[in-house]
Design a protein around this motif. Structure first.
Motif, short mmCIF file in Angstrom:
data_model
loop_
_atom_site.label_atom_id
_atom_site.label_comp_id
_atom_site.label_asym_id
_atom_site.label_seq_id
_atom_site.Cartn_x
_atom_site.Cartn_y
_atom_site.Cartn_z
N GLU A 115 35.64 29.07 66.36
CA GLU A 115 35.54 29.48 64.96
C GLU A 115 36.56 30.54 64.58
O GLU A 115 37.01 30.60 63.44
N LEU A 130 36.21 30.67 60.27
CA LEU A 130 37.10 29.53 60.47
C LEU A 130 38.24 29.48 59.46
O LEU A 130 39.40 29.28 59.83
N THR A 170 30.61 23.54 57.96
CA THR A 170 30.26 24.58 58.92
C THR A 170 29.44 25.72 58.33
O THR A 170 29.10 26.66 59.05
N ILE A 206 31.85 17.83 60.65
CA ILE A 206 31.57 18.98 61.51
C ILE A 206 30.42 19.77 60.91
O ILE A 206 30.54 20.33 59.81
N GLY A 207 29.30 19.81 61.61
CA GLY A 207 28.13 20.53 61.13
C GLY A 207 26.97 19.60 60.87
O GLY A 207 27.14 18.55 60.23
N THR A 220 30.98 23.17 70.96
CA THR A 220 31.22 24.47 70.35
C THR A 220 32.71 24.58 70.05
O THR A 220 33.54 24.42 70.95
N ALA A 263 28.54 18.90 66.21
CA ALA A 263 27.85 20.14 65.87
C ALA A 263 27.43 20.90 67.12
O ALA A 263 27.29 20.30 68.20
N ASN A 276 34.45 19.49 56.72
CA ASN A 276 34.08 20.79 57.23
C ASN A 276 32.78 21.26 56.57
O ASN A 276 32.78 21.82 55.48
N GLY A 308 29.71 29.50 59.25
CA GLY A 308 30.81 29.51 60.20
C GLY A 308 32.17 29.47 59.54
O GLY A 308 33.17 29.89 60.14
N TYR A 367 31.14 23.60 51.83
CA TYR A 367 30.29 24.70 52.30
C TYR A 367 30.14 25.74 51.19
O TYR A 367 30.72 25.62 50.11
N THR A 413 41.11 24.67 65.16
CA THR A 413 39.72 24.21 65.19
C THR A 413 39.63 22.71 64.95
O THR A 413 38.87 22.00 65.63
N TYR A 452 22.02 28.51 62.74
CA TYR A 452 21.71 27.21 62.12
C TYR A 452 20.79 27.48 60.93
O TYR A 452 19.59 27.68 61.07
#
Length: 362
Positions: free
Chosen positions: A170, A204, A197, A7-8, A167, A31, A195, A200, A336, A177, A42
């Motif tokens: 979040e 989340l 994200t 995701i992302g 989408t 994404a 993940n 985000g 992340y 999610t 982004y």
């Protein structure tokens, strides 16, 4: 063949997808934003995107990730010229000025001096007349973010990755999610969900994530500097001058477009450029340029821009978690919180993610 959902599609997500594909995994990337998109949500396209470590020696894992990234890119630059051109990476001299008076390779802040090529201390007599107390130089890697992200996306597609634009909620729980993400697959058969994200993740799953607002300018310098190099001064706020062009540096200084900055405004979500900040950037850059471009150099602002780096209290998070999704345990790998070091962490971080996926699947 195990299936992994990423995701992302920032630099962390796309690099991880490529590493997984290279190791035989089936990969789907989901994404909201993709290379070519300029949304403030982004982060990756707005980055300066250079190898410029701010890690300290006690950040052992982050230092190791950055070592891996430097060595990986330098190997490509030295042995695969055609590939490096596709990627948009270049070898560039960098000059780093500091307010720290210590100028000793044994200093902890210079832990990288044995890693980088052509490391040298700058004599005090060669420092700009205002501000810096010490400095060093070496050969680093400059990345064109647009080309690099497009390269990673194109390569992932060529290796069989599926891309889904969606989408996700979040502000919902991590469980909801992940459930929503899995619902976009033809079959809910992803053995691991990664993940990536970025910022985000603050909504989340992680209150430790926060924005670090960076305001920058795209400018043209006339007359052009006599040499193409990166210049950074760790003033408060930081000052930097980065060449931003596609042609090889060996082509000469005729293309004098630069990316200058900047700010590190913690907790600020404002997406709009602030004129007074832009003026401050220009004034600091002019001080650094004295003796390099000459007193009469003119800076034409082509664009003001803002990016929000994904900071995290405690540093990057790269770890596995079992998440309950509708009564079923789903293995989620969080990746992340790389702040302003997404590019230079990306190679080492993606390799760790690969090891954790292998661990998760036994």
């Amino acid at each position: 063949m195990a299936h992994v959902l990423v995701i992302g599609a920032g630099v962390i997500g796309l690099q991880t997808a490529n590493d997984l594909l290279d190791n035989g995994y089936k990969v789907t990337v989901l994404a909201r934003h993709w290379p070519g998109n300029e949304s403030i949500e982004y982060t990756s396209p707005w980055a300066g995107a250079i190898w410029h470590t701010q890690a300290l020696p006690d950040q052992i894992e982050v230092c190791d990730w950055q070592r891996q990234s430097y060595k990986y890119w330098m190997d490509i630059l030295e042995n695969e010229a055609e590939e490096s051109e596709k990627m948009g990476i270049q070898r560039v001299p960098i000059v780093k000025y500091s307010v720290d008076e210590r100028n000793d390779p044994a200093s902890p802040r210079l832990w990288f001096c044995d890693l980088v090529q052509d490391f040298a201390l700058i004599p005090t007599s060669d420092l700009p007349p205002e501000g810096p107390k010490s400095g060093n130089s070496f050969t680093t890697v400059l990345i064109n973010p647009t080309r690099y992200l497009t390269y990673l996306l194109t390569r992932a597609k060529s290796l069989g990755a599926e891309m889904i634009t969606a989408t996700l909620p979040e502000s919902a729980s991590i469980s909801n999610t992940i459930s929503a993400a899995l619902s976009h697959l033809d079959r809910k058969n992803a053995e691991v969900v990664i993940n990536c994200t970025g910022l985000g993740a603050s909504k989340l799953c992680d209150e430790a994530v926060f924005p670090i607002r960076g305001q920058t300018l795209l400018v043209r310098i006339t007359p052009p500097p006599p040499t193409s190099r990166i210049t950074i001064w760790d003033s408060d706020p930081v000052t930097y001058i980065l060449p931003r062009r596609i042609t090889p540096f060996s082509a000469g200084p005729s293309d004098a477009t630069y990316f200058i900055g900047g700010t590190n405004d913690t907790g600020n979500w404002d997406p709009e450029p602030t004129p007074v900040i832009s003026q401050g950037i220009l004034e600091r850059v002019k001080k650094v340029m004295v003796g390099w471009t000459g007193e009469d150099a003119q800076i034409e602002v082509l664009r003001e821009q803002v990016g929000l780096r994904p900071g995290r209290k405690g540093g990057p998070r790269v770890e596995l978690e079992d998440v309950d999704v509708g009564g079923k345990k789903v293995k989620v790998l969080h990746q992340y919180g790389h702040a302003g070091a997404g590019y230079q962490n990306s190679i080492g971080s993606a390799r760790k993610a690969l090891r954790l996926v292998e661990q998760a699947l036994g």
